[in-house]
Design a protein around this motif. Structure first.
Motif, PDB file in Angstrom:
ATOM      1  N   TYR A 119       0.835  -1.213   0.000  1.00 43.64           N
ATOM      2  CA  TYR A 119       0.000   0.000   0.000  1.00 43.64           C
ATOM      3  C   TYR A 119       0.867   1.259   0.000  1.00 43.64           C
ATOM      4  O   TYR A 119       0.477   2.293  -0.545  1.00 43.64           O
ATOM      5  N   TYR A 121       3.510   1.365  -1.710  1.00 47.75           N
ATOM      6  CA  TYR A 121       3.965   1.418  -3.100  1.00 47.75           C
ATOM      7  C   TYR A 121       2.885   1.887  -4.072  1.00 47.75           C
ATOM      8  O   TYR A 121       3.185   2.107  -5.236  1.00 47.75           O
ATOM      9  N   ASP A 122       1.646   1.967  -3.640  1.00 49.56           N
ATOM     10  CA  ASP A 122       0.552   2.288  -4.563  1.00 49.56           C
ATOM     11  C   ASP A 122      -0.024   3.649  -4.183  1.00 49.56           C
ATOM     12  O   ASP A 122      -0.726   3.776  -3.185  1.00 49.56           O
ATOM     13  N   ALA A 124      -2.386   5.255  -5.157  1.00 45.98           N
ATOM     14  CA  ALA A 124      -3.846   5.403  -5.120  1.00 45.98           C
ATOM     15  C   ALA A 124      -4.412   4.964  -3.768  1.00 45.98           C
ATOM     16  O   ALA A 124      -5.606   5.113  -3.515  1.00 45.98           O
ATOM     17  N   MET A 125      -3.569   4.406  -2.919  1.00 48.30           N
ATOM     18  CA  MET A 125      -4.038   3.855  -1.637  1.00 48.30           C
ATOM     19  C   MET A 125      -3.612   4.763  -0.482  1.00 48.30           C
ATOM     20  O   MET A 125      -2.543   5.361  -0.531  1.00 48.30           O
TER      21      MET A 125
END
Lengths: 329, 169, 731
Positions: A119, A121-122, A124-125
Motif C-alpha cells: 500500500y 507502493y501504490d 492510489a491507496m
C-alpha cells in the motif's frame, strides 16, 4: 517520475549542504529510483554521492571494521575479512536481493531502504508513511508481509533489509556526517518505531548523511548464523529471518545476540531474549522460553498471523544450530 | 543533460532528461534495444548489463550518473555469425524460448562467471571461503535475479555450466 | 494453387515415409542467433520517425463512472501532446478468438486498475510523469469483489452435467473422498510487457504489437477503432511470451491507434509491469469440490467435480475447470456443477492451459487422497480407471498412452521404492517424499493457412501470419517444409507474424504447431504433386532428399526440376469430423520428489520427471522446452504463485514481479522429460498433438502429492506456502 535537478557532489560537504537544503541523496539508487518511478518519492533535487570517497572497508585501530557507506553489498559480502570474522554479515547480504542488485546497492542505502508494503507502493491507496494522516490501508487489508512486533495503529510496515538484521546482531554503529560534524549511533538509535509518525523512519537530521558503518571487533569464539525464511527459494523478502551470534562457555551460553528480520518496522532485537539465554544450558525448554519472550507482545494482523509460529520455529532451530543442541525426538 | 557513455568500446555523448534511466537511454536514445525492459523495477533482470565490469540492472540507475563509465550490452558480445561461446551455448541448450529475457540472462551469466572467478561465495555456498565449485545449484542461485517465464531454466543452467567448462556435452 | 483438407477421417502417415530425416530432430532454433544477440526486435523496439510515447492511466475506483478526466493541468505540462480517453477505449483485452472488440468505453469503470486514459508526450519521461499526475474524478458505486460473497452467481445450463446417481454411488462406495480444493488467481506475466507501436499510412493502420492470434486480433482492433479489417495490418514477428495474456487485442493497442490517428504521428504505448497485472487477463480463482467413489476393485463409480469461478459481469468466459475431468477417468455416475460469481476484479480469461492448469490441481490431488482411502497405489488407481470409451458421450479415444506414461515414469523415477506412508524419509530437518499425477490436455485442430514457395534455387519460403511466442514455430515449420520438400533445413525460410500473410490458427490452446504445421504440410504436398508431374511419376512414388528428386526411374536435382518455374501452393487445414468422432488428447505423467523443512515448512523440489505422449514430436528440443515450461509453471502454482486481491476493493495488491512470485531459477531442479513414440492419425495429417499446455496439466498436483508423502500435510488451498505447511506440521 517528477522532474528534478541533478547534482553530483564533489565532496562530502557539498553533499551534506545539498541534503540540508532539501535534496535527496542518491547512491546505488536501487530503491530510490524504484520509488521515484512510481512517484511514491518525488524529490525536487537529487544529490549524487557515488563519486565521494566512501568506498573503503578497513580495520579500525580498535580491531573493528569501518565500512564506507558506498561499499556495495557485493563487495561487503565478498570481503575476505568479513567472510572470515563476521560471516553472519556475509550470509545476510547473500540472502538478500540478487547478484545484480547487490552490485549496485550500497551499505548506507541498504540501511535506509524503505518498506515493501504494497500500500506504500501504490499512490492510489491511503498510507500514513507516504502521506501522513491518510490512514493505514494495510491494517485492514492484505498484510501477509507485515509486522507482528513494534507496529502501531498508524503503520504495520516492516523493514525489508537482511544486511541490517545482521548488523544489528553485531552491535554495528552508523557514522553520520552533518553540518555540525560527525556522530555515531547504534541501529537502535538510527531507526524509529512508527508510533504516530510512521513517515519519520530515522533519527537522521536534515543535513546528515551516513558515511560509514562501524562493526565492533569480531565476537570471540562465537557461532554466527543467518537464517532466512521466504516464499521462494531465492529473490524474495524475508517472512522471518534470524541473525544469531552466540558464544558458549562450556555447556552454557555465554553470550547471545539475536536480531530478527521480517517481524518489525526495524531490524528487531530484544535484550530480554538474550538475557534469558545467557548463562543457561541450552535446551528446547529454554528456547521455548526465549521465543515466548520475543513474541510476548506479538500481534498478527490477519494474513500475517503465521509469522508468530514461524518466528518461534525458526528461532528455536537457529538456537539449536548455534548451540549444537539436538531437537527433541 | 550532457552525458558521455562508453558502450561496447564506443563513446556516445547524449543529451538526456535527467530522469532517463540507463536502460531507456540505451533503448530510446541509442537504439540499443537488445537490453530489455521487463519490469522497470529491478525485479526481473531482463535489463542486465555490465557496468564497469559488474552486472547490474540498467533500469535502476540514471544515465546521467554514468558519465565516463564503461558499459557492455548484449550487442557488444557477439552477433549472428560471430556469437560468443555463451551465446552459442544458449542456442545449443535451448536456454530460451520467447527470447525476451535472454540478453539479460546472458549478460548476467557473463558477469556471474567473473564473480565466481573472483571467489565470491553465494547464498548456497557451503563455505564462505575457498574455491567455488560451479554446481548446478550455485548457478541457479546466482542466476535467480533473471526471471524466465517460459521457464528455460534447465537449458540456461546447462549452457552456463558448459561455457564455464564445468560439464561437457 | 490451393491444397485444402478438412479433417474428416484419419490420415495416412506420409511423414513416416519421407526421406529427409529432419522432422522431429532436436535442431537449434533458426532464430536463435538473433535472440541471443539482442537483434530480434520486439514490438516496442521499432523506433519510427517522429514517434510519440503514450502512458496509460488507471481507474482508482472499483466500480462506477469517470466523471471528469480532470486533465487541464496535465495538458500544460512540458512535451504533452494530448490526453485521450473515450468510448472506443477498451475496458479489458478481448477474450481469445473473439474476433470483435471487447467491452469498450472508458467512462464506465468495472475494476480498479482499468485503463481509462492515455497521456501522450514527446518522451517517455514526460508521458509517465503526466500520467501519474492525471487524477480523473470518479463516482463510485457499490461492488462485489469477492467470489464467495457475490450477489450475482450465474449457473449456465450448458455448463452443468448430472449423469446417473452420484449420491447413491457415494453411499455405496468401498472408499470415497469428498474434498474442497481452492486455487488462487494467476497471472500470465510474460516477460515482455504488452506493447504496441501504431502508425497510420493514409487510411491504413500498421500496428507492431505483441500478439498471439493475429487473424482475430486484426478484426478486434479494426472493430475497436471503427475501420475495415483490411485497413489494419499487425506485425508480430517476435513475441516475448504470451501464455494467454496476448490472445486478444488489449488496451494499449487500441489507445495507441486512436492517439496516432488523432496526432498524425506514430505512437508507442508500453504497459508498465503493474498495468500488465491489472489491465490484462488474470486466471480466475477457483473453489472446487471433488466427490470420488470407488468400488471394491478400485474402479470409480462416482466422479463429481464442481467449481465456482469468477469474472466481471457480462463476460462470457469462465475457467473450464473440468476440461480434462470429462474424459480422463471412469465413473458412470458423474456431476459437474459450475458457478460463475460476478465480481469487480481484473477480467478473467485464458492463462496457459485454461481448465487443466487448475482443474487438474484439484482432481489429481483428490485422486491421491482416494488412492490412500482405498489402499491402492496411486498409479494403479489411475490405470484401473482409464475408460474404454468416453464416460460422458461414449465416443472412442484416438491414440492415448496414459498407462504407458505412468509405467515408464514409474520405472525411470524409481516409484517402486516409495513408502506409501507419509513422513518416512528424513534427511536432517528435511522430510522427503515423492508424488505422481497424470497429465491430459484435449487436442484441438484449428483452421490454418500457409503459403509455401519452392523457389528456383531450391530454397523454400514459408509464409503465414502464425506467431512464435517462444513455442518453436520457426523451428517446426522449417523442419516440416524441409522434410516434405527434401531440403536441408537451412534452405527453408519462415516468415511469421504479419497479417498480410495467409491467416493461421495463431498461438493458443496448444493448437499452433499442429494446425499451422498441417497447413505447411498440405502446401508441401501440393508442391510434391507438381514436382511428381514434372519428373513424371505419381506423387506417391516421389522421393525428395537433399535437394534431389527420385521417381519413376528418374533422378533430378530440384534446381533442374524448378528450371521451368518456382512452385507456390497455399495449404489450408480445416477441422472436421474427427474432432467429434473420437476423443483426442495428449497425455502424460508427472513424478516429483520434494523436501519439506520440518522447521519452516519451506518446500524444495529436488527431482521432477515428466513422461509425455503427444503424437508425433516435431522438434524434440523445442518440445522438451515447452514441457519444461509447463512443469515449472506447475511448480509455481503448487508453491508460490498467487494474485492477492484486496479484500475491500478487489484490486491486485501484489501487482509486480517482486511480490507475485513466479519461480526463479533456484526453485527449479534439473528436469527430466521423456517422450513416448506415438502417432495420432485422427489429430491431424501430421499425426501431432498439442504440447504447450500438457506439461502444466497435473504438474502442481504431483508436487502437492509429494508434499503429503513427505510430511503428511495435505494442502488443499494452493499454493503450499510455508504458513500452510506449518499450520499442520508439528514442531
Amino acid at each position: 517520475m517528477r522532474p528534478f535537478d541533478y547534482m553530483r557532489a564533489e565532496d562530502l560537504q557539498a553533499a551534506t549542504e545539498a541534503k540540508g537544503n532539501g535534496a535527496t541523496v542518491i547512491a546505488g539508487g536501487t530503491n530510490l529510483l524504484d520509488l521515484m518511478k512510481l512517484e511514491v518519492m518525488a524529490p525536487e533535487r537529487l544529490v549524487d554521492i557515488t563519486r565521494l570517497d566512501l568506498h573503503n572497508t578497513e580495520r579500525t585501530s580498535g580491531g573493528g571494521l569501518r565500512i564506507g557507506a558506498l561499499v556495495t553489498n557485493s563487495d561487503l559480502a565478498a570481503n575476505p575479512d568479513v567472510r572470515r570474522n563476521w560471516p553472519v554479515l556475509s550470509r545476510a547480504l547473500l540472502a538478500g536481493a540478487t547478484g545484480q542488485l547487490r552490485n549496485k546497492a550500497t551499505t548506507g542505502g541498504n540501511l535506509l531502504q524503505r518498506t515493501r508494503c504494497y500500500y506504500f507502493y501504490d499512490t492510489a491507496m491511503p498510507c500514513n508513511k507516504r502521506e501522513p494522516g491518510s490512514g493505514c490501508h494495510a491494517r485492514t487489508g492484505f498484510n501477509r508481509i507485515h509486522a507482528i512486533l513494534g507496529a502501531s495503529d498508524k503503520c504495520i510496515a516492516t523493514h525489508p533489509s537482511d544486511m541490517a538484521v545482521a548488523m544489528r546482531a553485531l552491535d554495528a554503529e552508523v557514522e553520520v556526517q552533518g553540518s555540525g560534524g560527525t556522530r555515531r549511533m547504534g541501529l537502535d538509535a538510527l531507526y524509529r518505531l512508527p508510533g504516530d509518525t510512521p513517515h519519520i523512519e530515522t533519527s537522521l537530521a536534515e543535513g546528515e548523511i551516513i558515511t560509514a558503518v562501524i562493526l565492533p571487533p569480531p565476537p570471540t569464539a562465537a557461532t554466527q548464523v543467518y537464517r532466512k525464511v521466504r516464499d521462494r527459494s531465492s529473490y524474495a523478502f524475508a517472512l522471518v529471518s534470524v541473525a544469531a551470534v552466540v558464544a558458549m562457555d562450556g555447556a552454557r551460553i555465554r553470550e547471545a545476540r539475536l536480531a530478527f528480520g521480517g517481524l518489525g518496522p526495524m531490524p528487531w532485537r530484544d535484550g530480554e531474549v538474550e538475557r534469558a539465554l545467557e548463562g543457561q544450558e541450552p535446551s528446547d525448554a529454554l528456547f521455548d522460553c526465549a521465543s515466548d519472550i520475543l513474541l510476548r507482545d506479538a500481534q498478527g494482523q490477519g494474513s500475517n498471523d503465521f509469522k508468530i509460529p514461524l518466528a518461534r520455529r525458526t528461532l528455536k532451530a537457529v538456537l539449536r544450530e548455534v548451540t549444537r543442541t539436538e531437537a527433541p525426538a | 543533460m550532457q552525458t558521455t557513455l562508453k558502450i561496447n568500446g564506443e563513446s556516445w555523448t547524449l543529451d538526456v532528461d535527467p530522469r532517463t534511466s540507463l536502460l531507456d537511454a540505451l533503448r530510446h536514445h541509442l537504439d540499443l534495444t537488445g537490453t530489455k525492459k521487463g519490469c522497470d523495477h529491478g525485479q526481473c533482470g531482463a535489463c542486465t548489463i555490465i557496468l564497469n565490469g559488474r552486472r547490474i540492472n540498467s533500469c535502476l540507475t540514471l544515465a546521467v550518473m554514468h558519465d565516463g563509465d564503461e558499459i557492455t550490452t548484449i550487442e557488444g558480445l557477439g552477433e549472428p555469425g560471430r556469437l560468443n561461446p555463451m551465446q552459442e551455448a544458449f542456442v545449443r541448450h535451448d536456454g530460451y524460448q520467447c527470447g525476451y529475457c535472454t540478453p539479460g540472462q546472458i549478460m548476467s551469466a557473463t558477469g556471474m562467471l567473473d564473480e565466481v572467478s573472483q571467489g565470491w561465495p553465494s547464498h548456497v555456498s557451503a563455505s564462505l571461503e575457498g574455491d567455488v565449485p560451479l554446481s548446478r545449484e550455485e548457478v541457479a542461485e546466482r542466476m535467480s535475479g533473471n526471471l524466465c517465464r517460459c521457464s528455460a531454466y534447465p537449458g540456461i543452467v546447462r549452457a552456463i555450466r558448459e561455457t564455464a567448462g564445468e560439464v561437457s556435452e | 494453387m490451393n491444397k485444402h483438407l478438412k479433417m474428416d477421417a484419419p490420415q495416412k502417415r506420409v511423414l513416416d515415409e519421407t526421406a529427409q530425416g529432419t522432422l522431429g530432430r532436436p535442431l537449434d532454433r533458426p532464430e536463435g542467433p538473433l535472440k541471443v544477440s539482442g537483434r530480434a526486435a520486439y514490438s516496442a523496439e521499432y523506433q519510427l520517425p517522429n514517434m510519440a510515447t503514450g502512458v496509460l492511466v488507471r481507474a482508482t475506483i472499483t466500480h462506477g463512472r469517470m466523471t471528469s478526466l480532470n486533465d487541464e493541468a496535465v495538458r500544460g505540462m512540458p512535451g504533452i501532446l494530448g490526453v485521450f480517453t473515450g468510448e472506443r477505449f477498451l475496458r479489458n483485452p478481448a477474450q481469445g478468438g473473439a474476433g470483435k472488440a471487447p467491452v469498450q468505453g472508458a467512462s464506465e469503470v468495472a475494476y480498479l486498475g482499468q485503463p481509462v486514459a492515455l497521456v501522450v508526450a514527446e518522451t517517455f519521461e514526460q508521458a509517465r510523469h503526466a500520467a501519474q499526475q492525471l487524477r480523473p474524478t470518479f463516482a463510485g458505486e457499490p461492488a462485489d469483489t469477492h467470489p464467495e460473497h457475490a450477489a450475482q452467481v450465474d449457473r449456465p445450463d450448458k455448463k452443468q452435467l448430472d449423469q446417473g446417481d452420484v449420491d447413491g454411488a457415494m453411499q455405496a462406495a468401498a472408499a470415497s473422498v469428498d474434498v474442497v480444493y481452492t486455487t488462487p488467481p494467476h497471472s500470465s506475466a510474460p516477460m515482455e510487457p504488452h506493447a504496441s507501436v501504431a502508425e497510420w499510412q493514409g487510411d491504413r493502420l500498421i500496428l507492431r504489437g505483441s500478439y498471439q492470434m493475429l487473424k482475430y486480433n486484426k478484426k478486434e482492433l479494426a472493430d475497436a477503432i471503427g475501420v475495415a479489417p483490411e485497413n489494419v495490418r499487425i506485425l508480430s514477428p517476435y513475441v516475448g511470451g504470451g501464455f494467454g495474456s496476448k490472445l486478444g487485442i488489449a488496451p494499449e493497442a487500441v489507445s495507441a491507434a486512436l492517439a496516432a490517428r488523432e496526432l498524425g504521428r506514430p505512437v508507442r504505448v508500453v504497459m508498465s509491469r503493474q498495468q500488465v497485472f491489472e489491465g490484462t487477463m488474470r486466471r480466475s480463482e477457483t473453489r472446487q469440490r471433488l466427490r470420488l467413489a470407488v468400488d471394491a476393485d478400485g474402479v470409480l463409480t462416482a466422479l463429481e467435480h464442481d467449481a465456482r469461478v469468477s469474472n466481471l459481469p457480462g463476460e462470457s468466459f469462465s475457467e473450464p475447470v473440468q476440461q480434462a475431468t470429462h474424459f480422463l477417468y471412469r465413473g458412470e455416475n458423474r456431476r459437474h456443477e459450475n458457478e460463475i460469481a460476478r465480481v469487480h476484479r481484473t477480467c478473467a480469461g485464458s492463462v496457459r492451459a485454461p481448465g487443466e492448469a487448475v482443474g487438474m490441481l484439484a482432481l489429481e490431488a483428490a485422486m491421491d487422497e482416494l488412492a490412500e482411502a482405498a489402499g491402492i497405489d496411486p498409479i494403479e488407481l489411475r490405470k484401473r480407471n482409464i475408460p474404454d470409451t468416453h464416460p460422458e458421450n461414449g465416443i472412442p479415444y484416438s491414440a492415448r498412452s496414459l498407462a504407458e506414461c505412468l509405467d515408464e515414469g514409474a520405472r525411470r523415477f524409481g516409484w517402486g521404492q516409495r513408502d506409501l506412508r507419509p513422513g518416512q524419509r528424513r534427511e536432517g530437518e528435511w522430510l522427503i517424499g515423492i508424488g505422481v499425477a497424470a497429465a491430459a490436455r484435449p487436442n484441438i485442430l484449428s483452421d490454418s493457412r500457409a503459403r509455401v514457395t519452392l523457389r528456383e534455387d531450391a530454397t523454400a519460403l514459408v509464409e503465414t501470419d502464425m506467431t512464435d511466442i517462444g513455442t518453436g514455430t520457426y523451428s517446426v515449420l522449417s523442419q516440416l517444409a524441409a522434410e516434405m520438400l527434401g531440403l536441408p533445413v537451412e534452405s527453408v525460410e519462415v516468415r511469421l507474424g504479419d497479417t498480410d500473410l495467409p491467416p493461421a490458427a495463431g498461438s493458443g490452446g496448444s493448437w499452433g504447431a499442429s494446425s499451422s504445421g498441417s497447413s505447411v504440410f498440405l502446401a508441401c504436398r501440393g508442391i510434391r504433386e507438381t514436382l511428381a508431374r514434372r519428373i513424371g511419376c505419381g506423387a506417391e512414388a516421389l522421393t525428395l532428399q537433399d535437394g534431389v528428386a527420385t521417381g519413376g526411374n528418374r533422378r533430378e536435382t530440384l534446381r533442374d526440376l524448378l528450371a521451368e518455374g518456382s512452385i507456390e501452393v497455399e495449404g489450408h487445414i480445416e477441422p472436421g469430423e474427427t474432432a467429434k468422432e473420437v476423443s483426442q488428447a495428449s497425455y502424460g505423467a508427472h513424478f516429483v520428489e520434494v523436501a519439506v523443512s520440518a522447521v519452516t515448512g519451506e518446500v524444495r523440489v529436488r527431482r521432477m520427471l515428466g513422461v509425455f505422449a503427444a503424437g508425433r514430436i516435431l522438434n524434440e528440443k523445442t518440445a522438451r522446452s515447452q514441457c519444461h515450461g509447463g512443469m515449472i509453471w506447475g511448480i509455481g502454482s503448487a508453491l508460490t504463485e498467487e494474485i492477492a486481491h484486496d479484500p475491500r476493493d478487489g484490486h491486485i495488491v501484489n501487482r509486480d514481479l517482486a511480490e507475485y512470485h513466479i519461480p526463479v531459477n533456484m526453485d527449479v531442479p534439473d528436469l527430466d522429460v521423456t517422450f513416448l513414440e506415438e502417432r495420432d492419425d485422427h489429430a491431424s495429417p501430421i499425426q501431432s498433438k498439442g504440447i504447450g499446455e500438457l506439461g502444466i496439466s497435473g504438474a502442481g498436483a504431483a508436487v502437492i502429492n509429494a508434499i503429503y508423502n513427505a510430511c503428511g500435510v495435505r494442502v488443499r488451498d494452493y499454493p503450499a506456502t510455508p504458513d500452510k505447511i506449518i499450520a499442520q506440521l508439528a514442531e
